[in-house]
Design a protein around this motif. Structure first.
Motif, PDB file in Angstrom:
ATOM      1  N   GLN A  26       0.819  -1.215   0.000  1.00 23.26           N
ATOM      2  CA  GLN A  26       0.000   0.000   0.000  1.00 23.26           C
ATOM      3  C   GLN A  26       0.850   1.261   0.000  1.00 23.26           C
ATOM      4  O   GLN A  26       0.470   2.277  -0.566  1.00 23.26           O
ATOM      5  CB  GLN A  26      -0.910   0.022   1.228  1.00 23.26           C
ATOM      6  CG  GLN A  26      -2.007  -1.012   1.204  1.00 23.26           C
ATOM      7  CD  GLN A  26      -2.746  -1.085   2.535  1.00 23.26           C
ATOM      8  OE1 GLN A  26      -2.453  -0.336   3.462  1.00 23.26           O
ATOM      9  NE2 GLN A  26      -3.700  -2.007   2.631  1.00 23.26           N
ATOM     10  N   ASN A  27       2.007   1.212   0.641  1.00 25.50           N
ATOM     11  CA  ASN A  27       2.853   2.404   0.772  1.00 25.50           C
ATOM     12  C   ASN A  27       4.102   2.317  -0.093  1.00 25.50           C
ATOM     13  O   ASN A  27       5.118   2.944   0.214  1.00 25.50           O
ATOM     14  CB  ASN A  27       3.252   2.589   2.240  1.00 25.50           C
ATOM     15  CG  ASN A  27       2.053   2.854   3.111  1.00 25.50           C
ATOM     16  OD1 ASN A  27       1.317   3.802   2.884  1.00 25.50           O
ATOM     17  ND2 ASN A  27       1.834   1.997   4.090  1.00 25.50           N
ATOM     18  N   ASP A  46       4.779   3.619  -2.959  1.00 24.21           N
ATOM     19  CA  ASP A  46       5.183   4.901  -3.550  1.00 24.21           C
ATOM     20  C   ASP A  46       6.074   5.702  -2.608  1.00 24.21           C
ATOM     21  O   ASP A  46       7.037   6.330  -3.044  1.00 24.21           O
ATOM     22  CB  ASP A  46       3.955   5.731  -3.920  1.00 24.21           C
ATOM     23  CG  ASP A  46       3.118   5.054  -5.001  1.00 24.21           C
ATOM     24  OD1 ASP A  46       3.700   4.252  -5.762  1.00 24.21           O
ATOM     25  OD2 ASP A  46       1.902   5.309  -5.051  1.00 24.21           O
ATOM     26  N   ARG A  47       5.745   5.679  -1.328  1.00 20.12           N
ATOM     27  CA  ARG A  47       6.536   6.449  -0.355  1.00 20.12           C
ATOM     28  C   ARG A  47       7.764   5.695   0.134  1.00 20.12           C
ATOM     29  O   ARG A  47       8.834   6.261   0.299  1.00 20.12           O
ATOM     30  CB  ARG A  47       5.687   6.826   0.854  1.00 20.12           C
ATOM     31  CG  ARG A  47       4.700   7.937   0.569  1.00 20.12           C
ATOM     32  CD  ARG A  47       4.034   8.428   1.831  1.00 20.12           C
ATOM     33  NE  ARG A  47       3.287   7.339   2.472  1.00 20.12           N
ATOM     34  CZ  ARG A  47       3.170   7.192   3.773  1.00 20.12           C
ATOM     35  NH1 ARG A  47       3.733   8.034   4.581  1.00 20.12           N
ATOM     36  NH2 ARG A  47       2.476   6.195   4.278  1.00 20.12           N
ATOM     37  N   LEU A  48       7.633   4.397   0.381  1.00 17.92           N
ATOM     38  CA  LEU A  48       8.703   3.641   1.026  1.00 17.92           C
ATOM     39  C   LEU A  48       9.682   2.996   0.057  1.00 17.92           C
ATOM     40  O   LEU A  48      10.841   2.795   0.389  1.00 17.92           O
ATOM     41  CB  LEU A  48       8.095   2.551   1.926  1.00 17.92           C
ATOM     42  CG  LEU A  48       7.182   3.049   3.047  1.00 17.92           C
ATOM     43  CD1 LEU A  48       6.585   1.873   3.795  1.00 17.92           C
ATOM     44  CD2 LEU A  48       7.949   3.945   3.997  1.00 17.92           C
ATOM     45  N   GLN A  49       9.192   2.634  -1.126  1.00 15.77           N
ATOM     46  CA  GLN A  49      10.023   1.970  -2.132  1.00 15.77           C
ATOM     47  C   GLN A  49      10.657   0.683  -1.582  1.00 15.77           C
ATOM     48  O   GLN A  49      11.814   0.381  -1.849  1.00 15.77           O
ATOM     49  CB  GLN A  49      11.136   2.917  -2.620  1.00 15.77           C
ATOM     50  CG  GLN A  49      10.649   4.235  -3.156  1.00 15.77           C
ATOM     51  CD  GLN A  49      10.182   4.135  -4.595  1.00 15.77           C
ATOM     52  OE1 GLN A  49      10.801   3.451  -5.391  1.00 15.77           O
ATOM     53  NE2 GLN A  49       9.109   4.812  -4.915  1.00 15.77           N
TER      54      GLN A  49
END
Length: 108
Positions: A70-71, A73-76
């Motif tokens: 889910q994250n 995009d931010r965490l890669q």
């Protein structure tokens, strides 16, 4: 003489009765303290059990994988695979610095 003996004995019995009375109430007070501590220990054990269960839920691999997806995009974050690991001889270590040798004291 008999009267004095009876008087001393009666006084000793009264003193021992007062001492026993105080010891009884002090013991009851300490037992209440112990009961309170037992209740507090039981409460803390229940809380620790709940926190362990919560920690186990939060660290479930499926849940962590869903969060990473889910994250993304931010965490890669990417999954680990065999290609992420190397043998020890493949690790590039920095070269050791060359030691400077000085000949101090050799003025000849």
């Amino acid at each position: 003489m008999k009267t004095l003996f009876y008087l001393v004995t009666a006084t000793a019995v009264m003193a021992l009765a007062v001492w026993a009375y105080r010891q009884n109430y002090e013991t009851q007070a300490r037992l209440k303290d112990v009961d309170g501590l037992h209740a507090e220990i039981a409460n803390l054990r229940g809380r620790a059990s709940m926190l362990r269960a919560e920690w186990a839920y939060l660290n479930k691999p499926e849940r962590l994988e869903d969060l990473a997806t889910q994250n993304f995009d931010r965490l890669q974050l990417l999954e680990l695979g065999p290609g992420n690991f190397r043998r020890i001889d493949q690790i590039p270590y920095p070269a050791a610095p060359a030691l400077a040798v000085s000949l101090e004291g050799d003025d000849e």
